[in-house]
Design an enzyme around this catalytic site. Structure first.
Site, PDB file in Angstrom:
ATOM      1  N   LEU A   1       0.860  -1.181   0.000  1.00  0.00           N
ATOM      2  CA  LEU A   1       0.000   0.000   0.000  1.00  0.00           C
ATOM      3  C   LEU A   1       0.897   1.233   0.000  1.00  0.00           C
ATOM      4  O   LEU A   1       1.842   1.316   0.787  1.00  0.00           O
ATOM      5  CB  LEU A   1      -0.907   0.026   1.235  1.00  0.00           C
ATOM      6  CG  LEU A   1      -2.166  -0.847   1.210  1.00  0.00           C
ATOM      7  CD1 LEU A   1      -2.869  -0.790   2.558  1.00  0.00           C
ATOM      8  CD2 LEU A   1      -3.115  -0.403   0.108  1.00  0.00           C
ATOM      9  N   ASP A   2       0.614   2.198  -0.872  1.00  0.00           N
ATOM     10  CA  ASP A   2       1.385   3.433  -0.921  1.00  0.00           C
ATOM     11  C   ASP A   2       1.234   4.212   0.379  1.00  0.00           C
ATOM     12  O   ASP A   2       0.255   4.020   1.116  1.00  0.00           O
ATOM     13  CB  ASP A   2       0.910   4.307  -2.084  1.00  0.00           C
ATOM     14  CG  ASP A   2       1.258   3.706  -3.436  1.00  0.00           C
ATOM     15  OD1 ASP A   2       2.163   2.856  -3.481  1.00  0.00           O
ATOM     16  OD2 ASP A   2       0.624   4.089  -4.436  1.00  0.00           O
ATOM     17  N   PRO A   3       2.163   5.132   0.680  1.00  0.00           N
ATOM     18  CA  PRO A   3       2.044   5.949   1.894  1.00  0.00           C
ATOM     19  C   PRO A   3       0.717   6.691   1.993  1.00  0.00           C
ATOM     20  O   PRO A   3       0.179   6.860   3.089  1.00  0.00           O
ATOM     21  CB  PRO A   3       3.221   6.928   1.760  1.00  0.00           C
ATOM     22  CG  PRO A   3       4.244   6.163   0.989  1.00  0.00           C
ATOM     23  CD  PRO A   3       3.457   5.360  -0.008  1.00  0.00           C
TER      24      PRO A   3
END
Length: 412
Positions: free
Chosen positions: A75-77
């Site tokens: 999951l991206d930041p």
């Protein structure tokens, strides 16, 4: 060894915004390593390592003894939500979760696009947005349902010649090969909330791309403008309606008084070049009544596009753009950021992903009773310990039930 139960398996963590998936794993290790819950696992692992051959020890990247933890799907930041996590032998099952369906909730903000396709990037282009309505977005979403071809964003983790695409973008370089479309399937795609201008707090990023970085981004976007959106993975178009995305987006030239007063046909937009003979009509999706510039135009209109961002700085403030909250269920390899970007094209504008929540991955759902809340780690083992133990017990029972009923095809 203590003789206590060894906890291994797979469970889900509620990842917060602002940190990477790798940081979540490192923080889990920080809390799990000294814990009573995973003391038996560490003792067993220590005994196993003592039995290793010299060759096996040398192949080990580090001699440090940590609880073995991994995650099944980054999951991206910017994103929050379900992060599937494996402990010990559970890490061997993480690949099973890379090919499963996932559900997301995202907010798409219209009128601007960034080099990352989301609000954490730098603005590289803006587009008209006053014409965008809920009906227009509903109509545009039709082409994204089912089995389609999708192009990953330039800032994805995919590699070209051994180098991640985002490194090319950050270095201001154009990738040496074309970014290919990939087949994905959108099983569910719905609007759950529409935000009229002035009714929400979603905003464009303040930082803008400049110099070589902007030049490369614009070059890539120009190529992207010429490509079709969400074509059928089976080679057949889902709709015979040609929308504004089929035309390269250009800043429209100033209209003459005759042009501004001439009546328009319903469902069409004026497409004008630099000279009167090139004027023509183009059918667009419902709600796309904004004038767009033809690819056949030259000179002044193209220069106007290149300076769109700087001109907007000095222009009078416009009304806040509309935004939309969308929920979806998709297959592996789907990029929600690309959906936001392509949706902007489909309604004759630009768009970016303003927020993202993964609400489900396989059978793991974003429910406080089914995931470990990240904040529980700071509350101590007396809070997170019983939850993690219960999750891993449930995983073990689920695997045993699946293997006894179908030992070959047991799935996540």
């Amino acid at each position: 060894m203590s003789g206590e139960k060894i906890y291994e398996g797979v469970f889900a963590v509620h990842k917060p915004q602002g940190i990477t998936s790798a940081e979540v794993i490192r923080n889990l290790q920080t809390h799990f390593n000294p814990s009573d819950t995973f003391k038996p696992w560490l003792e067993t692992e220590q005994i196993r390592r003592k039995r290793e051959s010299d060759r096996q020890r040398k192949r080990r990247r580090t001699q440090r003894l940590d609880v073995k933890i991994g995650h099944g799907g980054t999951l991206d930041p910017l994103a929050t939500g379900v992060l599937v996590t494996g402990i010990g032998k559970g890490t061997k099952h993480l690949n099973d979760f890379l090919g499963c369906t996932k559900s997301y909730e995202t907010v798409v903000l219209f009128g601007a696009e960034t080099d990352t396709y989301d609000r954490l990037g730098k603005v590289v282009r803006r587009g008209p947005y006053e014409h965008i309505t809920r009906d227009a977005v509903e109509k545009a979403l039709e082409k994204f349902r089912g089995k389609i071809m999708q192009r990953p964003p330039i800032f994805s983790a995919l590699k070209v010649k051994g180098k991640p695409l985002y490194e090319y973008a950050r270095e201001g370089k154009v990738p040496p090969v074309e970014i290919k479309e990939r087949p994905v399937e959108v099983k569910d795609l719905r609007i759950v909330e529409w935000y009229e201008p002035g009714t929400h707090e979603y905003q464009w990023p303040e930082e803008e791309a400049a110099g070589e970085e902007k030049a490369v981004a614009e070059k890539l976007l120009e190529k992207d403008d010429e490509l079709p959106i969400a074509t059928s993975a089976e080679g057949a178009e889902k709709s015979d309606v040609q929308d504004a995305s089929a035309t390269k987006r250009k800043t429209p030239p100033p209209q003459s008084p005759e042009a501004t007063t001439a009546p328009k046909e319903e469902g069409t937009a004026d497409v004008q070049g630099d000279s009167a003979p090139t004027a023509k009509k183009q059918k667009v999706s419902e709600g796309d009544s904004v004038p767009v510039q033809s690819e056949e135009s030259s000179g002044a209109p193209q220069e106007a596009e290149k300076s769109t961002i700087s001109e907007d700085k000095d222009a009078a403030p416009k009304a806040q753009p509309a935004a939309v909250k969308i929920v979806m269920t998709v297959t592996s390899g789907f990029y929600v950021r690309s959906l936001a970007h392509d949706l902007g094209k489909a309604v004759g504008s630009c768009a970016l992903m303003s927020s993202l929540i993964r609400t489900r991955q396989a059978h793991f759902e974003l429910d406080s009773d089914k995931v470990l809340e990240y904040k529980d780690l700071e509350a101590g083992e007396e809070v997170w310990g019983p939850k993690v133990q219960r999750f891993l017990d449930e995983w073990e029972k689920k695997r045993e039930a699946e293997e006894s009923s179908d030992p070959i095809n047991a799935s996540p």
